[in-house]
Design an enzyme around this catalytic site. Structure first.
Site, PDB file in Angstrom:
ATOM      1  CG  HIS A  46      -1.737   1.217   1.401  1.00  0.00           C
ATOM      2  ND1 HIS A  46      -3.090   1.260   1.099  1.00  0.00           N
ATOM      3  CD2 HIS A  46      -1.417   2.476   1.843  1.00  0.00           C
ATOM      4  CE1 HIS A  46      -3.549   2.473   1.345  1.00  0.00           C
ATOM      5  NE2 HIS A  46      -2.548   3.224   1.806  1.00  0.00           N
ATOM      6  CD  GLU A  47       1.898   3.976   3.548  1.00  0.00           C
ATOM      7  OE1 GLU A  47       2.413   4.958   2.986  1.00  0.00           O
ATOM      8  OE2 GLU A  47       0.782   4.028   4.088  1.00  0.00           O
ATOM      9  CG  HIS A  87       0.438   6.025  -1.015  1.00  0.00           C
ATOM     10  ND1 HIS A  87      -0.691   6.426  -1.708  1.00  0.00           N
ATOM     11  CD2 HIS A  87      -0.003   5.498   0.163  1.00  0.00           C
ATOM     12  CE1 HIS A  87      -1.764   6.152  -0.980  1.00  0.00           C
ATOM     13  NE2 HIS A  87      -1.379   5.582   0.153  1.00  0.00           N
TER      14      HIS A  87
END
Length: 232
Positions: A22-23, A26
């Site tokens: 998820h990170e 980004h």
């Protein structure tokens, strides 16, 4: 071997993959749109240790794991978060809409990972007769927990309150004045969300956002992912 050790291992693996990727999503989206802040900070990485948040990655998931293993003997629910990847909006080629895309990349990755986990059920089913029953069961647990962890993390982050991804998406899409008003919530946004999730149900028993979120994830959300992966 301790009975719950394999269960603990697959739960940790599913949660760490969901949070880390998820990170990372980004960071890679930010880099693609012109901002290399995450790369220069060493956060453009698939190494989970670079994304660890003391509370969200260690303490809260650890407490959830311990409570469920001690009371249920298995893991049915996992939740946590990682240290946010740094993004400098001024470096994005289009700061406003670039922020929308960078914010959306995390939840989009979680939806993709949930689908990938569901797709793993096809080869697991094909090999079920040749694999030991314990290994097959462990594979099923990993798939289920991966789908649930990714759906929960992705949908939680789409709540329209900054600094969550949904809040930043809304800031980028709303007209200037309401966008600025919403952006001012960011310093206290996560505290407000946690209060709403965990304190509000105690004050108003009929209002339980976390229960609604878990029901959506474990019910229609889970079934939708299975259907998209060709499981009928």
């Amino acid at each position: 071997m301790i009975d719950w050790l394999p269960e603990l291992a697959v739960a940790i693996l599913a949660t760490v993959l969901a949070i880390t990727l998820h990170e990372a999503a980004h960071g890679y989206a930010s880099l693609a749109l012109g901002d290399d802040t995450a790369a220069r900070a060493g956060r453009l990485s698939l190494n989970p240790l670079r994304h660890v948040d003391r509370v969200g990655t260690i303490i809260l998931p650890g407490l959830l794991l311990a409570f469920q293993l001690l009371t249920l003997g298995r893991v049915e629910f996992m939740f946590g978060w990682a240290k946010p990847v740094p993004v400098d909006l001024r470096r994005l080629r289009n700061p406003r809409y670039g922020m929308v895309l960078v914010a959306a990349a995390g939840p989009a990755m979680n939806m993709f990972l949930a689908w990938c986990a569901a797709m793993l059920a096809h080869p697991l089913d094909a090999l079920a007769d040749t694999l030991p029953a314990d290994l097959t069961e462990l594979g099923v647990r990993f798939i289920v927990l991966s789908i649930l962890a990714n759906l929960l993390l992705g949908l939680f982050n789409l709540m329209p309150v900054p600094p969550l991804d949904g809040g930043r998406i809304m800031v980028g899409l709303l007209p200037r004045r309401p966008a600025m008003a919403l952006a001012r919530l960011e310093p206290a946004g996560l505290v407000l969300v946690l209060l709403a999730l965990f304190l509000l149900p105690r004050l108003i028993p009929s209002v339980d956002p976390m229960a609604w979120l878990i029901q959506a994830v474990s019910g229609p959300g889970f079934r939708l992912i299975l259907q998209l992966a060709g499981h009928g």
